[in-house]
Enzyme design. Structure first.
Site, mmCIF file in Angstrom:
data_model
loop_
_atom_site.group_PDB
_atom_site.id
_atom_site.type_symbol
_atom_site.label_atom_id
_atom_site.label_comp_id
_atom_site.label_asym_id
_atom_site.label_seq_id
_atom_site.Cartn_x
_atom_site.Cartn_y
_atom_site.Cartn_z
ATOM 1 N N ASP A 12 0.809 -1.218 0.000
ATOM 2 C CA ASP A 12 0.000 0.000 0.000
ATOM 3 C C ASP A 12 0.844 1.271 0.000
ATOM 4 O O ASP A 12 0.437 2.294 0.544
ATOM 5 C CB ASP A 12 -0.946 0.038 1.225
ATOM 6 N N LYS A 15 2.126 2.347 -5.014
ATOM 7 C CA LYS A 15 2.804 1.890 -6.238
ATOM 8 C C LYS A 15 1.950 2.157 -7.476
ATOM 9 O O LYS A 15 2.468 2.445 -8.537
ATOM 10 C CB LYS A 15 3.099 0.381 -6.153
ATOM 11 N N GLY A 39 -4.170 -4.342 -4.537
ATOM 12 C CA GLY A 39 -5.121 -3.413 -5.143
ATOM 13 C C GLY A 39 -4.419 -2.109 -5.449
ATOM 14 O O GLY A 39 -3.808 -1.522 -4.574
ATOM 15 N N HIS A 40 -4.421 -1.733 -6.709
ATOM 16 C CA HIS A 40 -3.836 -0.449 -7.090
ATOM 17 C C HIS A 40 -4.976 0.496 -7.416
ATOM 18 O O HIS A 40 -5.873 0.146 -8.172
ATOM 19 C CB HIS A 40 -3.009 -0.581 -8.370
ATOM 20 N N GLN A 222 2.148 -5.878 -3.178
ATOM 21 C CA GLN A 222 2.493 -5.897 -1.747
ATOM 22 C C GLN A 222 3.824 -5.173 -1.500
ATOM 23 O O GLN A 222 4.169 -4.296 -2.278
ATOM 24 C CB GLN A 222 2.543 -7.334 -1.212
HETATM 25 P P1 IMP Z 1 -2.634 -12.844 2.090
HETATM 26 O O1 IMP Z 1 -1.735 -12.267 1.050
HETATM 27 O O2 IMP Z 1 -4.095 -12.654 1.796
HETATM 28 O O3 IMP Z 1 -2.293 -14.270 2.397
HETATM 29 O O4 IMP Z 1 -2.403 -12.031 3.451
HETATM 30 C C1 IMP Z 1 -1.174 -12.126 4.167
HETATM 31 C C2 IMP Z 1 -0.791 -10.784 4.772
HETATM 32 O O5 IMP Z 1 -0.417 -9.896 3.745
HETATM 33 C C3 IMP Z 1 -1.917 -10.083 5.535
HETATM 34 O O6 IMP Z 1 -1.364 -9.385 6.638
HETATM 35 C C4 IMP Z 1 -2.469 -9.096 4.526
HETATM 36 O O7 IMP Z 1 -3.082 -7.991 5.146
HETATM 37 C C5 IMP Z 1 -1.186 -8.694 3.831
HETATM 38 N N1 IMP Z 1 -1.406 -8.233 2.457
HETATM 39 C C6 IMP Z 1 -1.658 -8.980 1.370
HETATM 40 N N2 IMP Z 1 -1.781 -8.208 0.281
HETATM 41 C C7 IMP Z 1 -1.584 -6.945 0.678
HETATM 42 C C8 IMP Z 1 -1.544 -5.687 -0.013
HETATM 43 O O8 IMP Z 1 -1.704 -5.580 -1.233
HETATM 44 N N3 IMP Z 1 -1.285 -4.612 0.772
HETATM 45 C C9 IMP Z 1 -1.072 -4.690 2.101
HETATM 46 N N4 IMP Z 1 -1.100 -5.823 2.780
HETATM 47 C C10 IMP Z 1 -1.342 -6.948 2.076
#
Ligand code: IMP
Length: 422
Positions: A12, A15, A39-40, A222
């Site tokens: 977040d 990007k 999510g962008h 991420q």
């Molecule tokens: P998962 O990717 O759904 O397995 O989540 C694992 C961890 O990564 C969690 O703490 C999510 O909140 C975090 N996470 C996954 N994708 C994002 C993102 O795009 N931005 C911020 N945190 C993310």
């Protein structure tokens, strides 16, 4: 020229905006890992677009956008994104490509993600989108890839094998009725038919483009500290978010990567569970969350907010080989009396200046801050480095000194024009 763009914190970082700006200058834009956990948000004029899977470069006519082999794809989400592009009159038919090797998120992955999270004592705070279970199947060699959706026989055998095992787990471990073969089989073959014209060997395509001197932007999702190896494990996502992941997730060799750009916020945020040494105290945290509109674009969850952590950002520069920095949301710091930058941690009386691999140390570390004077709210948006308030300039120069990388972009608002190039 092949450029990799990575998030330097916990995702977040903004990007999407940098990708949108760079997309204009390149020929190809490629996602290399993650799935619709990302999510962008891109604002073009008054229209806001949220992309979870498709590179936002698709908004630029003529650019070729790929979902690389390292991505995990929820076909339902992809279909929705393509539909929304169609509705907005964006023609992508000949310039959108999906790697035949990308793994597919199945309904059982999503349920397993949510059920497992519910059962865990130490929750990760996943997005519940099936990302972890899908990558686990990939590594377990029982995953289903995009190309399988084009071959009914292969898909049938794989799905049958999977459901046999998974339904037993669902019933015995989670008291869940499990999944019917026919429904998934039919639905996913339909997806295959709908995506068939986009599915191809994207590594061959990208390598050929490199040979022909095309410019490629490899966009990370991420952030570095959600990386499966280098992140704050186990509170991470299940893919390689660092720049190295761009080679694995696209089939472009490391010798063909020319530049790595790191994106970080002028402060820090994190969604989900896990250590966060510089996290603000509750009231100030709530205030900054509202000020920066820090709510997830994927799940809408409130983000945890904190001061800039130079320890993690410097580690990120090292891990990714970052040459240029984009500092985002600088305007959110307007109007604060003073600012703090974490320059070390204290743990059991010891001063730590490097990122600690020990989870316990990171969880209990007390940040050591350098304080900097703040600056007042700005009446108009600065359009150049020169126009920034002197204290804002000093803050940026301090970050540059601490991170030992050059700041080339500063964002002072959400729209494309609120960007300072240095
Ligand atoms: P998962 O990717 O759904 O397995 O989540 C694992 C961890 O990564 C969690 O703490 C999510 O909140 C975090 N996470 C996954 N994708 C994002 C993102 O795009 N931005 C911020 N945190 C993310």
């Amino acid at each position: 020229m092949n450029i990799v763009l990575v998030g330097m914190q916990w995702g977040d970082e903004g990007k999407g905006k940098v990708i949108d700006i760079l997309s204009k200058k390149v020929d190809y834009i490629v996602r290399y890992q993650g799935g619709n956990n990302a999510g962008h948000t891109v604002v073009v004029g008054k229209q806001e677009y949220i992309f979870h899977l498709i590179p936002s470069g698709i908004l630029h006519p003529g650019k070729i956008c790929c979902i690389g082999n390292g991505v995990v794809i929820d076909p339902q989400v992809l279909l929705q994104e393509l539909d929304s592009l169609r509705k907005n009159g964006i023609d992508f038919s000949r310039r959108f490509k999906i790697s035949s090797l990308a793994h597919v998120i199945m309904p059982y992955h999503k349920n397993l993600d949510q059920l497992r999270e519910k059962k865990r004592k130490n929750k990760i705070g996943t997005t519940g989108r099936g990302i972890g279970p899908c990558y686990a199947d990939k590594i377990n060699r029982c995953g289903i890839r995009m190309i399988d959706l084009l071959n009914p026989g292969v898909f049938r055998d794989k799905l049958k094998d999977n459901l046999k095992e998974k339904n037993e787990i669902f019933k015995k471990v989670y008291q869940h009725p499990g999944f019917s073969f026919q429904k998934i089989y039919r639905q996913y073959l339909d997806y295959g038919r709908l995506f068939a014209s986009y599915i191809c060997n994207t590594s061959a395509l990208l390598n050929k483009a490199t040979e022909n001197k095309a410019d490629i932007l490899l966009e990370g999702a991420q952030g570095t500290f959600l990386d499966i190896d280098f992140g704050t494990y186990p509170f991470v996502t299940s893919s390689s978010t660092t720049s190295g992941g761009s080679c694995i997730g696209t089939g472009i060799s490391p010798v063909k990567i020319n530049k790595v750009i790191g994106v970080c916020k002028a402060y820090t945020t994190r969604v989900g569970e896990g250590p966060f040494p510089t996290e603000f105290a509750k009231d100030f945290g709530n205030f900054m969350r509202d000020k920066g509109n820090e709510f997830g674009s994927t799940t809408g969850r409130p983000r945890r907010c904190g001061w800039f952590d130079a320890i993690i950002a410097r580690e990120s520069v090292m891990l990714n080989g970052i040459q240029e920095l984009a500092i985002m949301k600088m305007d959110v710091l307007d109007g604060l009396d003073k600012l703090k930058i974490c320059i070390a941690y204290k743990y059991r009386g010891k001063l730590i200046k490097e990122f600690p691999c020990d989870f316990e140390v990171l969880s209990k570390a007390v940040p050591v801050y350098k304080e900097m004077p703040g600056w007042p709210n700005q009446n108009s948006k600065p359009r150049s480095f020169k126009e920034l308030h002197p204290n804002a300039k000093a803050y940026l120069l301090e970050l540059q000194k601490l991170l030992k990388a050059k700041i080339t972009m500063v964002s002072v608002g959400s729209s494309r024009k609120d960007t300072i190039f240095i």
